[in-house]
Design a protein around this motif. Structure first.
Motif, PDB file in Angstrom:
ATOM      1  N   VAL A 112      11.959 -16.953  15.764  1.00 37.49           N
ATOM      2  CA  VAL A 112      11.036 -15.850  15.585  1.00 37.49           C
ATOM      3  C   VAL A 112      10.795 -15.671  14.093  1.00 37.49           C
ATOM      4  CG1 VAL A 112      10.663 -13.380  15.927  1.00 37.49           C
ATOM      5  CG2 VAL A 112      11.795 -14.723  17.698  1.00 37.49           C
ATOM      6  N   ARG A 113       9.539 -15.651  13.691  1.00 40.58           N
ATOM      7  CA  ARG A 113       9.169 -15.493  12.284  1.00 40.58           C
ATOM      8  C   ARG A 113       8.223 -14.306  12.137  1.00 40.58           C
ATOM      9  NH1 ARG A 113      10.819 -20.353   9.213  1.00 40.58           N
ATOM     10  NH2 ARG A 113      11.531 -21.727  10.835  1.00 40.58           N
ATOM     11  N   PHE A 114       7.969 -13.950  10.892  1.00 45.76           N
ATOM     12  CA  PHE A 114       7.085 -12.831  10.599  1.00 45.76           C
ATOM     13  C   PHE A 114       5.905 -13.314   9.777  1.00 45.76           C
ATOM     14  CE2 PHE A 114      11.245 -11.012  11.252  1.00 45.76           C
ATOM     15  CZ  PHE A 114      10.984  -9.913  12.039  1.00 45.76           C
ATOM     16  N   ARG A 115       4.761 -12.705  10.003  1.00 48.56           N
ATOM     17  CA  ARG A 115       3.586 -12.946   9.170  1.00 48.56           C
ATOM     18  C   ARG A 115       2.819 -11.640   9.049  1.00 48.56           C
ATOM     19  NH1 ARG A 115       0.851 -17.112  13.008  1.00 48.56           N
ATOM     20  NH2 ARG A 115       0.728 -15.882  14.867  1.00 48.56           N
ATOM     21  N   ARG A 116       1.977 -11.557   8.024  1.00 48.28           N
ATOM     22  CA  ARG A 116       1.214 -10.333   7.810  1.00 48.28           C
ATOM     23  C   ARG A 116       0.232 -10.118   8.954  1.00 48.28           C
ATOM     24  NH1 ARG A 116       1.929  -7.920   3.053  1.00 48.28           N
ATOM     25  NH2 ARG A 116       2.782  -9.137   1.360  1.00 48.28           N
ATOM     26  N   SER A 117       0.122  -8.875   9.368  1.00 53.15           N
ATOM     27  CA  SER A 117      -0.834  -8.532  10.418  1.00 53.15           C
ATOM     28  C   SER A 117      -2.246  -8.530   9.860  1.00 53.15           C
ATOM     29  CB  SER A 117      -0.526  -7.140  10.980  1.00 53.15           C
ATOM     30  OG  SER A 117       0.714  -7.132  11.611  1.00 53.15           O
ATOM     31  N   THR A 118      -3.201  -8.607  10.740  1.00 51.21           N
ATOM     32  CA  THR A 118      -4.590  -8.489  10.321  1.00 51.21           C
ATOM     33  C   THR A 118      -4.854  -7.037   9.909  1.00 51.21           C
ATOM     34  OG1 THR A 118      -5.255  -8.040  12.596  1.00 51.21           O
ATOM     35  CG2 THR A 118      -5.347 -10.336  11.853  1.00 51.21           C
ATOM     36  N   PRO A 119      -5.802  -6.798   9.009  1.00 52.56           N
ATOM     37  CA  PRO A 119      -6.060  -5.423   8.564  1.00 52.56           C
ATOM     38  C   PRO A 119      -6.397  -4.455   9.692  1.00 52.56           C
ATOM     39  CG  PRO A 119      -7.157  -6.984   7.124  1.00 52.56           C
ATOM     40  CD  PRO A 119      -6.595  -7.772   8.272  1.00 52.56           C
ATOM     41  N   GLY A 120      -6.960  -4.946  10.765  1.00 50.46           N
ATOM     42  CA  GLY A 120      -7.309  -4.073  11.879  1.00 50.46           C
ATOM     43  C   GLY A 120      -6.110  -3.509  12.624  1.00 50.46           C
ATOM     44  N   ARG A 121      -4.949  -4.135  12.503  1.00 51.18           N
ATOM     45  CA  ARG A 121      -3.746  -3.671  13.192  1.00 51.18           C
ATOM     46  C   ARG A 121      -2.917  -2.714  12.345  1.00 51.18           C
ATOM     47  NH1 ARG A 121      -1.131  -7.555  17.323  1.00 51.18           N
ATOM     48  NH2 ARG A 121       0.242  -5.784  17.171  1.00 51.18           N
ATOM     49  N   LEU A 122      -3.296  -2.547  11.102  1.00 52.21           N
ATOM     50  CA  LEU A 122      -2.561  -1.684  10.184  1.00 52.21           C
ATOM     51  C   LEU A 122      -2.855  -0.217  10.485  1.00 52.21           C
ATOM     52  CD1 LEU A 122      -0.702  -2.164   7.732  1.00 52.21           C
ATOM     53  CD2 LEU A 122      -2.703  -1.888   6.310  1.00 52.21           C
ATOM     54  N   VAL A 123      -1.826   0.602  10.533  1.00 50.42           N
ATOM     55  CA  VAL A 123      -1.973   2.032  10.818  1.00 50.42           C
ATOM     56  C   VAL A 123      -1.468   2.816   9.610  1.00 50.42           C
ATOM     57  CG1 VAL A 123      -1.300   3.924  12.334  1.00 50.42           C
ATOM     58  CG2 VAL A 123      -1.645   1.636  13.282  1.00 50.42           C
ATOM     59  N   ARG A 124      -2.297   3.757   9.118  1.00 48.56           N
ATOM     60  CA  ARG A 124      -1.933   4.572   7.964  1.00 48.56           C
ATOM     61  C   ARG A 124      -1.725   6.013   8.409  1.00 48.56           C
ATOM     62  NH1 ARG A 124      -5.890   6.498   3.235  1.00 48.56           N
ATOM     63  NH2 ARG A 124      -6.089   8.178   4.712  1.00 48.56           N
ATOM     64  N   SER A 125      -0.769   6.685   7.791  1.00 52.40           N
ATOM     65  CA  SER A 125      -0.543   8.093   8.114  1.00 52.40           C
ATOM     66  C   SER A 125      -1.739   8.922   7.650  1.00 52.40           C
ATOM     67  CB  SER A 125       0.743   8.590   7.447  1.00 52.40           C
ATOM     68  OG  SER A 125       0.634   8.516   6.042  1.00 52.40           O
ATOM     69  N   ARG A 126      -1.982  10.023   8.323  1.00 57.69           N
ATOM     70  CA  ARG A 126      -3.138  10.851   7.984  1.00 57.69           C
ATOM     71  C   ARG A 126      -2.930  11.630   6.694  1.00 57.69           C
ATOM     72  NH1 ARG A 126      -5.436  13.162  13.690  1.00 57.69           N
ATOM     73  NH2 ARG A 126      -5.429  11.156  14.723  1.00 57.69           N
ATOM     74  N   PRO A 143       0.799  -1.229   0.000  1.00 56.96           N
ATOM     75  CA  PRO A 143       0.000   0.000   0.000  1.00 56.96           C
ATOM     76  C   PRO A 143       0.830   1.277   0.000  1.00 56.96           C
ATOM     77  CG  PRO A 143       0.015  -0.953   2.182  1.00 56.96           C
ATOM     78  CD  PRO A 143       0.730  -1.926   1.272  1.00 56.96           C
ATOM     79  N   ARG A 144       2.134   1.179   0.186  1.00 58.71           N
ATOM     80  CA  ARG A 144       2.966   2.385   0.233  1.00 58.71           C
ATOM     81  C   ARG A 144       3.058   3.087  -1.112  1.00 58.71           C
ATOM     82  NH1 ARG A 144       7.101  -0.375   4.133  1.00 58.71           N
ATOM     83  NH2 ARG A 144       6.204   0.269   6.104  1.00 58.71           N
ATOM     84  N   TYR A 145       2.729   2.397  -2.185  1.00 57.06           N
ATOM     85  CA  TYR A 145       2.762   3.045  -3.493  1.00 57.06           C
ATOM     86  C   TYR A 145       1.656   4.090  -3.636  1.00 57.06           C
ATOM     87  CZ  TYR A 145       6.139  -0.496  -4.800  1.00 57.06           C
ATOM     88  OH  TYR A 145       7.249  -1.284  -4.855  1.00 57.06           O
ATOM     89  N   THR A 146       0.718   4.138  -2.710  1.00 54.56           N
ATOM     90  CA  THR A 146      -0.340   5.153  -2.749  1.00 54.56           C
ATOM     91  C   THR A 146       0.123   6.490  -2.172  1.00 54.56           C
ATOM     92  OG1 THR A 146      -1.192   4.453  -0.600  1.00 54.56           O
ATOM     93  CG2 THR A 146      -2.151   3.408  -2.559  1.00 54.56           C
ATOM     94  N   GLY A 147       1.333   6.546  -1.621  1.00 59.24           N
ATOM     95  CA  GLY A 147       1.874   7.788  -1.077  1.00 59.24           C
ATOM     96  C   GLY A 147       1.776   7.904   0.429  1.00 59.24           C
ATOM     97  N   TYR A 148       1.005   7.046   1.053  1.00 55.46           N
ATOM     98  CA  TYR A 148       0.851   7.085   2.506  1.00 55.46           C
ATOM     99  C   TYR A 148       1.847   6.142   3.165  1.00 55.46           C
ATOM    100  CZ  TYR A 148      -3.488   9.605   1.752  1.00 55.46           C
ATOM    101  OH  TYR A 148      -4.411  10.535   1.386  1.00 55.46           O
ATOM    102  N   ALA A 149       2.194   6.463   4.402  1.00 56.17           N
ATOM    103  CA  ALA A 149       3.059   5.579   5.188  1.00 56.17           C
ATOM    104  C   ALA A 149       2.179   4.605   5.955  1.00 56.17           C
ATOM    105  CB  ALA A 149       3.915   6.393   6.154  1.00 56.17           C
ATOM    106  N   PHE A 150       2.603   3.338   6.004  1.00 57.00           N
ATOM    107  CA  PHE A 150       1.856   2.297   6.717  1.00 57.00           C
ATOM    108  C   PHE A 150       2.764   1.662   7.749  1.00 57.00           C
ATOM    109  CE2 PHE A 150      -0.632   2.917   2.994  1.00 57.00           C
ATOM    110  CZ  PHE A 150      -1.927   2.621   3.364  1.00 57.00           C
ATOM    111  N   PHE A 151       2.197   1.396   8.902  1.00 58.01           N
ATOM    112  CA  PHE A 151       2.947   0.802   9.999  1.00 58.01           C
ATOM    113  C   PHE A 151       2.206  -0.425  10.511  1.00 58.01           C
ATOM    114  CE2 PHE A 151       3.448   5.389   9.948  1.00 58.01           C
ATOM    115  CZ  PHE A 151       4.817   5.510   9.825  1.00 58.01           C
ATOM    116  N   GLY A 152       2.965  -1.399  10.990  1.00 54.39           N
ATOM    117  CA  GLY A 152       2.367  -2.606  11.563  1.00 54.39           C
ATOM    118  C   GLY A 152       1.914  -3.617  10.534  1.00 54.39           C
ATOM    119  N   ARG A 153       2.535  -3.623   9.338  1.00 55.45           N
ATOM    120  CA  ARG A 153       2.121  -4.581   8.310  1.00 55.45           C
ATOM    121  C   ARG A 153       2.540  -6.002   8.664  1.00 55.45           C
ATOM    122  NH1 ARG A 153       4.356  -3.346   2.831  1.00 55.45           N
ATOM    123  NH2 ARG A 153       2.918  -4.963   2.208  1.00 55.45           N
ATOM    124  N   TRP A 154       3.576  -6.153   9.467  1.00 60.15           N
ATOM    125  CA  TRP A 154       4.077  -7.479   9.827  1.00 60.15           C
ATOM    126  C   TRP A 154       4.052  -7.653  11.337  1.00 60.15           C
ATOM    127  CZ3 TRP A 154       4.907 -10.848   5.985  1.00 60.15           C
ATOM    128  CH2 TRP A 154       5.049 -10.321   4.712  1.00 60.15           C
TER     129      TRP A 154
END
Length: 196
Positions: free
Chosen positions: A91-105, A62-73
């Motif tokens: 320790v491994r990584f997996r995608r977070s649920t959409p509810g945990r994703l934070v987008r810049s205003r 989603p970063r290609y839309t110009g906004y910053a996203f946090f908590g994707r993993w």
């Protein structure tokens, strides 16, 4: 730009190209893949051309839309060997649920893809994954088949750390034990529990 081309080809109603077909079209045109374009950032990758996974990662970023996203993993711990509970965990990584994703205003950088186009791509990907049965593994999880039946599988948890206690067959018995980190190892920690 390459990202714009990938999104445009995916959204083209006439061709209905998938990730693999888009990658196969980029390679003959001599378009360098990300690891060939920036080898100093991708020293762990061979840079031998576009792959379907690379196209998928671009289409789902989603970063290609110009906004910053946090908590994707999100991080989680997995056993090195599920059959050996004494083995350590990683320790491994997996995608977070959409509810945990934070987008810049406000936009953090110039946008490459319009938000409406990105949303349309995500909706198409979701409908393709579930519409015809191909790719259904992303939405439905099949149960693992085992030769033994574990009575307490997924039901016992360690009282100190809260982790599930995996089963370990030893001879005719099945033992359930917790795998705790060094901070939880105390003299009062329960050893493996035999179950018949």
């Amino acid at each position: 730009m390459v990202v714009g081309r990938i999104f445009a080809e995916y959204l083209d109603d006439r061709s209905l190209q998938g990730d693999r077909a888009i990658a196969a079209g980029l390679n003959p045109d001599g378009v360098p893949c990300p690891s060939a374009h920036r080898p100093e950032q991708n020293q762990h990758r061979p840079g031998d051309g576009w792959q379907a996974g690379t196209v998928r990662a671009i289409l789902e970023n989603p970063r290609y839309t110009g906004y910053a996203f946090f908590g994707r993993w999100a991080t989680y711990e997995a056993l090195l060997d599920p059959d050996d509970v004494a083995a350590d965990f990683v320790v491994r990584f997996r995608r977070s649920t959409p509810g945990r994703l934070v987008r810049s205003r406000v936009p953090a950088h110039p946008a490459i893809i319009d938000v409406a186009d990105f949303t349309l791509v995500q909706l198409r990907r979701r409908s393709r994954a579930t519409g015809d049965g191909r790719g259904r593994g992303a939405t439905e999880r099949a149960g693992r088949t085992t030769q033994r039946r574990y009575l307490f599988r997924g039901r016992l948890r360690c009282a100190l750390c809260g982790r599930k206690m995996p089963a370990s067959p030893r001879g005719e018995r099945i033992y359930y034990g917790a795998i705790c980190g060094p901070s939880h190892l105390t003299p009062t920690h329960a050893p493996a529990i035999p179950a018949r």
